[in-house]
Motif scaffolding. Structure first.
Motif, PDB file in Angstrom:
ATOM      1  N   LEU A 210       2.322 -48.425 -11.929  1.00 49.69           N
ATOM      2  CA  LEU A 210       3.156 -47.927 -10.836  1.00 49.69           C
ATOM      3  C   LEU A 210       2.416 -47.054  -9.828  1.00 49.69           C
ATOM      4  O   LEU A 210       3.016 -46.552  -8.886  1.00 49.69           O
ATOM      5  N   ALA A 213       2.895 -47.330  -6.004  1.00 55.33           N
ATOM      6  CA  ALA A 213       4.057 -46.789  -5.292  1.00 55.33           C
ATOM      7  C   ALA A 213       3.765 -45.405  -4.733  1.00 55.33           C
ATOM      8  O   ALA A 213       4.295 -45.020  -3.698  1.00 55.33           O
ATOM      9  N   ALA A 217       4.908 -45.207  -0.991  1.00 53.50           N
ATOM     10  CA  ALA A 217       6.207 -44.596  -0.705  1.00 53.50           C
ATOM     11  C   ALA A 217       6.109 -43.318   0.147  1.00 53.50           C
ATOM     12  O   ALA A 217       6.823 -43.212   1.157  1.00 53.50           O
ATOM     13  N   PRO A 262       7.282 -43.649 -13.986  1.00 52.51           N
ATOM     14  CA  PRO A 262       8.499 -44.143 -13.320  1.00 52.51           C
ATOM     15  C   PRO A 262       9.331 -43.031 -12.687  1.00 52.51           C
ATOM     16  O   PRO A 262       9.884 -43.237 -11.588  1.00 52.51           O
ATOM     17  N   THR A 263       9.433 -41.869 -13.319  1.00 54.33           N
ATOM     18  CA  THR A 263      10.267 -40.824 -12.707  1.00 54.33           C
ATOM     19  C   THR A 263       9.622 -40.320 -11.417  1.00 54.33           C
ATOM     20  O   THR A 263      10.317 -40.048 -10.438  1.00 54.33           O
ATOM     21  N   VAL A 265       7.762 -42.130  -9.440  1.00 53.56           N
ATOM     22  CA  VAL A 265       7.975 -43.195  -8.456  1.00 53.56           C
ATOM     23  C   VAL A 265       9.407 -43.155  -7.934  1.00 53.56           C
ATOM     24  O   VAL A 265       9.652 -43.322  -6.726  1.00 53.56           O
ATOM     25  N   LEU A 266      10.371 -42.901  -8.826  1.00 49.78           N
ATOM     26  CA  LEU A 266      11.761 -42.840  -8.372  1.00 49.78           C
ATOM     27  C   LEU A 266      11.956 -41.654  -7.422  1.00 49.78           C
ATOM     28  O   LEU A 266      12.691 -41.771  -6.434  1.00 49.78           O
ATOM     29  N   THR A 269      10.647 -42.729  -4.164  1.00 47.79           N
ATOM     30  CA  THR A 269      11.543 -43.709  -3.554  1.00 47.79           C
ATOM     31  C   THR A 269      12.763 -43.017  -2.937  1.00 47.79           C
ATOM     32  O   THR A 269      13.258 -43.430  -1.877  1.00 47.79           O
ATOM     33  N   VAL A 272      11.888 -41.933   0.369  1.00 47.36           N
ATOM     34  CA  VAL A 272      11.894 -43.054   1.319  1.00 47.36           C
ATOM     35  C   VAL A 272      13.315 -43.350   1.779  1.00 47.36           C
ATOM     36  O   VAL A 272      13.580 -43.521   2.978  1.00 47.36           O
TER      37      VAL A 272
END
Lengths: 298, 380
Positions: A210, A213, A217, A262-263, A265-266, A269, A272
């Motif tokens: 990931l 990202a 992002a 993942p957290t 990246v979230l 996001t 964004v």
């Protein structure tokens, strides 16, 4: 999970260290990623980060246990993948996107094979689980990792500052840059190397899958707030830092089994999404409001 | 059938099923869509799981396939806002959905076979065990893969003409009344369904390799679409079988080994493809260089033919100085030019033959005749 829980989490020194590291790598990736996004090379980072896996595994198999060696191995193989993609693109008719996707999968597959081999055949492999590098576990960042992140990050940011004018020209008008005599291929290589370095610092906290990202992002978010390169790069670094720290804390609060990549990246996001909706000049929300008003008054 | 052979068969079926739509992904320059679709399947599986609450439900597969197609639409929608470029849109959408899938899976699905590492690595071993139960019959994932391969083959045969035309000339296709947009989404659906079938065996990351690498290698070996499709499937199968046995020998991850072997097969094609590979390129350059030297010699002799300086300019022992070559190189070039009938030796002077004079005239342009010779040779 309220404000108190966040504050309490930040009060533990371990979480603070980890969040600091994640913020530093987010800032580096954000600033460097801004150039990649502007140059339409967003997916380069995807290839580099996946292709780092075999280098990590080889460094581990050769006896490297220091994070600096593992990161170096990852950076070398990520860089090699991009060089091969360039060669395939120049010397055959295979399109660039196919070369990128193919390199990503082949290197990642090789990395998985080497990684599983290492886990089954290297005696102390269970004490240094390589699979943490897949999705990242910021919780396992140690002081040695922070030194690598800090050192590489500062070096990358210093280079961006030093070659600011050159990178700016390269991003917006490479033909003109070549015409007035800048060594475009060399600068291109330098910028690519910076991308590799930014990916490498994120390997442990965000993971190979990931990391891309975190390059894309923050830059895409920052682009919605300004048309000036300086502000975009600054904002992008800032968004990256906030996403890194925020995502790490969120992952910590969510529980032990949740990887932090993942957290983070979230979190990026989310930045964004907010920027796309409420960016001052082109925000989608303003467009909707305007069209509603037009319906009411027109 | 031995255990290893069984796994090799599973992966061979997956590779062949992926290679067919993969060929069109490569030709249409949308290879990275398969990367995005592969990553998003996990998200689709997890979200569908919350609806059906059963890890063995076939609905999970439908949900995954739908999420793949939705991703493609989402990327195009985001690109159409003009706020982010197309490549950035891909780089935003699929990591976000994948991250969401991983977080949800690690929070709520810890005890099912959907656990994160297994999902990422791919487990061809699972594909030979019965998973779904329909009317008392255990269905194995490998049958699903074989079914998808069969469907892909049928679709390919039925829509071959449409696929070919929309791939190579979308403008003509829409002028003739085909619908390139419709064909595009049909292809994306086929890719998503195929990726779902491949998901268990190879995981979300490597699936892009199964789609792209055999097709890219085949692209280097032929100019015919039908041959390319067949070659891509064949390369995929060879990679699957070779990779499986390599993995057993090394005791390493199977799907990863297959991807690595596919990479080796591509490298072979890249190096040795007839007419197009690196070796062929090098040979061609070498031949061109040799022919160019002979031509240069012919032009040089032609420029000085019948002039006072001919004895020196075309002298066997002096010509190399005028051409700027070493003596050894000059001897080799002169020898080849003699064998090819471009020059002959007249005592100590080199003379052009008819063929040599024609070659020189060809190079200098058709209008040059002996009267209108350029005044002097260009500096070497």
């Amino acid at each position: 999970m309220g404000v108190d829980a966040v504050l309490e989490a930040l009060n533990t020194s371990a979480v603070r260290t980890v969040a600091l590291g994640a913020a530093a790598l987010g800032a580096t990736a954000g600033a460097v990623g801004a150039f990649a996004v502007l140059r339409r090379q967003s997916l380069q980072g995807d290839v580099v980060s996946h292709a780092a896996l075999p280098g990590l595994a080889v460094a581990f198999l050769l006896g490297g246990r220091d994070p600096a060696w593992l990161v170096l191995g990852g950076a070398v193989s990520g860089w090699l993948a991009l060089v091969l993609v360039g060669a395939v693109n120049r010397r055959s008719r295979v399109p660039l996107d196919a070369a990128l996707g193919g390199a990503l999968a082949v290197f990642f597959g090789l990395g998985l094979a080497l990684m599983t081999y290492a886990q089954r055949h290297v005696p102390d492999a269970s004490r240094h689980p390589l699979d943490r590098y897949l999705f990242g576990q910021a919780a396992f960042l140690r002081d040695a990792d922070l030194r690598v992140i800090g050192g590489l990050g500062l070096a990358a940011l210093a280079l961006v500052g030093l070659f600011w004018k050159e990178f700016k020209l390269l991003s917006f008008d490479p033909d003109y840059a070549a015409t007035v005599g800048y060594p475009v291929r060399l600068l291109d290589l330098l910028l690519t190397t910076l991308t590799v370095a930014a990916v490498a610092v994120g390997l442990k906290a965000v993971g190979v899958v990931l990391m891309t990202a975190l390059l894309v992002a923050p830059a895409a978010a920052a682009r919605q707030w300004s048309d000036r390169l300086g502000r975009v790069v600054l904002l992008s670094g800032l968004f990256g830092a906030v996403a890194g720290a925020g995502g790490t804390v969120a992952g910590h609060l969510a529980g032990a089994g949740v990887p932090t990549g993942p957290t983070i990246v979230l979190a990026a996001t989310a930045a964004v999404a907010v920027s796309l909706l409420f960016g001052p000049a082109r925000g989608l929300a303003w467009g909707w409001l305007r069209s509603r008003r037009d319906v009411v008054h027109g | 059938m031995s255990y290893t052979a069984e796994i090799a068969l599973v992966l061979a079926v997956v590779a062949a099923a992926c290679a067919l739509p993969g060929t069109f992904l490569v030709l249409r320059r949308v290879a990275l869509v398969s990367d995005a679709i592969g990553h998003v399947l996990l998200f689709g599986v997890v979200v569908t799981y919350f609806a059906v609450r059963d890890v063995e439900s076939p609905w999970l597969l439908a949900g995954a396939a739908a999420s793949g197609v939705l991703t493609v639409a989402l990327v195009e929608l985001l690109g159409r806002t003009r706020l982010v470029k197309q490549d950035a849109a891909v780089g935003l959408v699929f990591p976000a959905l994948f991250a969401g899938g991983v977080v949800l899976a690690s929070l709520y699905l810890r005890n099912t076979h959907l656990d994160v590492d297994a999902v990422l690595l791919g487990q061809p071993e699972l594909a030979t065990e019965a998973r779904w139960h329909l009317g008392g019959v255990g269905l194995k994932p490998v049958w699903l893969m074989a079914g998808v391969l069969a469907v892909n083959l049928v679709l390919l045969v039925v829509f071959y003409k449409e696929m070919k035309l929309t791939t190579f000339d979308p403008g003509l296709a829409s002028a003739l009344g085909f619908r390139p947009g419709l064909v595009h989404y049909a292809l994306m659906t086929a890719v998503a369904v195929t990726a779902v079938a491949a998901f268990d065996a190879v995981g979300p990351v490597l699936v892009v390799g199964f789609f792209v690498v055999p097709a890219a290698a085949a692209f280097l070996l032929t100019d015919r679409l039908a041959v390319m499709l067949g070659l891509a499937a064949l390369i995929g199968v060879v990679g699957a079988v070779g990779g499986t046995f390599a993995a057993v020998r090394l005791d390493a991850n199977t799907a990863g080994s297959v991807a690595a072997v596919l990479g080796v097969l591509f490298a072979l094609a890249f190096a040795a493809a007839p007419g197009r590979g690196l070796v062929a390129q090098a040979v061609r350059r070498w031949r061109q260089k040799r022919a160019f030297h002979e031509t240069m010699l012919a032009v040089h002799l032609y420029q000085h033919e019948g002039t006072d300086a001919e004895a020196d300019e075309a002298g066997c022992r002096t010509v190399h100085r005028h051409l700027g070559w070493t003596e050894g190189q000059t001897a080799a070039v002169v020898g080849r030019a003699e064998r090819h009938g471009l020059v002959r030796r007249d005592r100590d002077t080199l003379k052009l033959t008819h063929a040599g004079r024609d070659r020189a005239r060809d190079v200098l342009g058709g209008s040059v005749d002996s009267a209108a010779r350029p005044p002097s040779p260009p500096p070497s």
